[in-house]
Scaffold this active site. Structure first.
Site, mmCIF file in Angstrom:
data_model
loop_
_atom_site.group_PDB
_atom_site.id
_atom_site.type_symbol
_atom_site.label_atom_id
_atom_site.label_comp_id
_atom_site.label_asym_id
_atom_site.label_seq_id
_atom_site.Cartn_x
_atom_site.Cartn_y
_atom_site.Cartn_z
ATOM 1 N N THR A 14 7.282 0.193 3.760
ATOM 2 C CA THR A 14 5.725 0.098 4.275
ATOM 3 C C THR A 14 5.395 1.506 4.375
ATOM 4 O O THR A 14 4.417 1.881 5.109
ATOM 5 C CB THR A 14 6.105 -0.536 5.832
ATOM 6 O OG1 THR A 14 7.151 0.296 6.356
ATOM 7 C CG2 THR A 14 6.307 -2.112 5.906
ATOM 8 N N SER A 15 5.957 2.391 3.612
ATOM 9 C CA SER A 15 5.594 3.832 3.600
ATOM 10 C C SER A 15 4.590 3.947 2.537
ATOM 11 O O SER A 15 3.374 4.173 2.881
ATOM 12 C CB SER A 15 6.619 4.723 3.623
ATOM 13 O OG SER A 15 6.519 6.056 3.709
ATOM 14 N N ARG A 16 5.242 4.321 1.392
ATOM 15 C CA ARG A 16 4.349 4.773 -0.074
ATOM 16 C C ARG A 16 4.820 3.898 -1.058
ATOM 17 O O ARG A 16 5.995 4.029 -1.378
ATOM 18 C CB ARG A 16 3.949 6.076 -0.034
ATOM 19 C CG ARG A 16 3.259 6.798 0.865
ATOM 20 C CD ARG A 16 1.519 6.423 0.807
ATOM 21 N NE ARG A 16 1.037 7.041 1.580
ATOM 22 C CZ ARG A 16 0.579 6.671 2.923
ATOM 23 N NH1 ARG A 16 0.896 5.618 3.298
ATOM 24 N NH2 ARG A 16 -0.499 7.342 3.796
ATOM 25 N N ASP A 47 4.626 -3.775 1.452
ATOM 26 C CA ASP A 47 3.487 -3.519 1.894
ATOM 27 C C ASP A 47 2.691 -2.417 1.060
ATOM 28 O O ASP A 47 1.420 -2.472 1.421
ATOM 29 C CB ASP A 47 3.407 -2.936 3.566
ATOM 30 C CG ASP A 47 2.011 -3.080 3.900
ATOM 31 O OD1 ASP A 47 1.288 -4.176 3.809
ATOM 32 O OD2 ASP A 47 1.575 -2.006 4.447
ATOM 33 N N GLU A 98 -1.269 0.908 -6.284
ATOM 34 C CA GLU A 98 -2.097 -0.044 -5.653
ATOM 35 C C GLU A 98 -3.564 0.342 -5.645
ATOM 36 O O GLU A 98 -4.553 -0.471 -5.277
ATOM 37 C CB GLU A 98 -1.678 -0.308 -4.195
ATOM 38 C CG GLU A 98 -1.867 1.274 -3.561
ATOM 39 C CD GLU A 98 -1.237 0.918 -2.030
ATOM 40 O OE1 GLU A 98 -1.926 1.352 -1.213
ATOM 41 O OE2 GLU A 98 -0.057 0.541 -1.912
ATOM 42 N N HIS A 114 -1.088 -3.556 2.060
ATOM 43 C CA HIS A 114 -1.052 -2.073 2.799
ATOM 44 C C HIS A 114 -1.886 -2.286 4.092
ATOM 45 O O HIS A 114 -2.846 -1.540 4.418
ATOM 46 C CB HIS A 114 -1.788 -1.209 2.058
ATOM 47 C CG HIS A 114 -1.576 0.310 2.295
ATOM 48 N ND1 HIS A 114 -1.339 1.294 1.479
ATOM 49 C CD2 HIS A 114 -1.301 1.083 3.360
ATOM 50 C CE1 HIS A 114 -1.049 2.636 1.880
ATOM 51 N NE2 HIS A 114 -0.977 2.241 3.286
ATOM 52 N N ALA A 170 0.213 -2.480 7.167
ATOM 53 C CA ALA A 170 1.427 -2.382 8.270
ATOM 54 C C ALA A 170 0.665 -1.651 9.382
ATOM 55 O O ALA A 170 0.862 -1.825 10.682
ATOM 56 C CB ALA A 170 2.461 -1.554 7.743
#
Length: 330
Positions: A231-233, A257, A262, A294, A296
């Site tokens: 869920t970071s990068r 996420d 992206e 993305h 989160a």
């Protein structure tokens, strides 16, 4: 003064307008800041950007030539901004240093539980009135080992939830977090964490040193039945290597996420178009993979804090104050 905000989501727009009311006008656009859309900012001294904006050298020059003097990014990450070029152009760049860590930590657990307990597959079945349990077996998390890569504010919040599940805690970071250590977290080398963890969650920033932190070698080190959550990068994971491991039948589940390519996809409706990204197209076909867009951070609490901080960054800039969120000038 009218401030131009790019990449504003429908839910975000009324919150932005309410926060800026009585201070400055704000014009919200749903298009993202790119080389094609940057000319729209001409005449606007302050521009607000979203995390998927393209703020490379060419876009920054267009903004500067159009009279922009400040960029207020509505995110913590800033790997999309060429800070050196911004400084040479005399631009001020500010970000949101922090917001609710619980938003991301709780969502990371949402993904972990979704893939562990096959929630998406079960939901799809019951919509067709198929109530069989075949293929839906998950695992208890209590007593199993969780590996947390990055134990800052978000990693710490994630760890507290893991502690509540009764899991064994492994951590990896440049320095131990005393709050995590008090919960019983053991800090180990990355390779040991990957090899011993049943669930691995990523909470580190994307830097040159962390790009593809989870590469082919790292994936091979993980247990065959491990769960991976990011869920970071997106750039932390080598997606092509991940797809290769998934094709080999490895991993209980993967929750993503974020995705390294992206930009130009996430936050947009591509349902009526042919998506040319073969890697992403393959990734979403795996039954043990859940990909979200993305989201989160996307809670009323976190978005409200992001907007309040963005407003304060703008007010500080106009008053000649240098706040803690300023990235440029260095």
């Amino acid at each position: 003064m009218e401030i131009l905000a790019f990449g504003v989501q429908a839910d975000e727009k009324p919150l932005l307008e309410k926060a800026f009311h009585g201070h400055h006008d704000i014009r919200c656009l749903d298009v993202f800041l790119t080389e094609d859309t940057a000319p729209i900012a001409a005449g606007h001294p302050i521009v607000s950007s979203s995390v998927n904006a393209d703020l490379g050298a060419r876009v920054l020059r267009i903004l500067a030539d159009g009279g922009t003097r400040m960029i207020a990014q509505r995110s913590t990450g800033f790997n999309n901004i060429d800070l050196d070029v911004a400084e040479r152009l005399g631009l001020t760049v500010a970000r949101v240093s922090s917001y609710s860590p619980y938003s991301v930590a709780e969502f990371a657990w949402t993904l972990a539980m979704a893939v562990n307990r096959r929630i998406v597959r079960a939901s799809n079945r019951t919509r067709d009135f198929d109530f069989r349990l075949d293929g839906l077996m998950g695992r208890d998390l209590r007593g199993r080992t969780v590996g947390v890569l990055g134990t800052g504010k978000i990693g710490q919040a994630f760890t507290r939830i893991a502690h509540g599940f009764g899991m064994n805690l492994l951590g990896w970071d440049v320095a131990p977090n005393p709050a995590c250590a008090e919960l019983g977290m053991e800090y180990v080398e990355k390779e040991q964490l990957l090899a011993e963890s049943d669930l691995i969650s990523l909470h580190v920033p994307l830097l040159p040193a962390t790009r593809h932190l989870i590469d082919a070698a790292a994936l091979r080190t993980m247990k065959d039945d491990a769960i991976l959550v990011n869920t970071s990068r997106g750039g932390l994971v080598d997606t092509e290597a991940l797809v290769a491991e998934l094709r080999a039948g490895r991993f209980t589940g993967v929750g993503l996420d974020v995705y390294e390519a992206e930009a130009g996809l996430f936050f947009l409706d591509k349902s009526l178009e042919v998506v040319e990204d073969d890697t992403l197209a393959r990734l979403v076909t795996f039954p043990n993979v859940v990909v979200t867009s993305h989201q989160a951070y996307y809670t009323a609490d976190a978005v409200g804090q992001i907007i309040d901080t963005t407003l304060q960054n703008v007010l500080d800039h106009l008053a000649g104050r240098r706040g803690e969120n300023v990235l440029v000038p260095a």
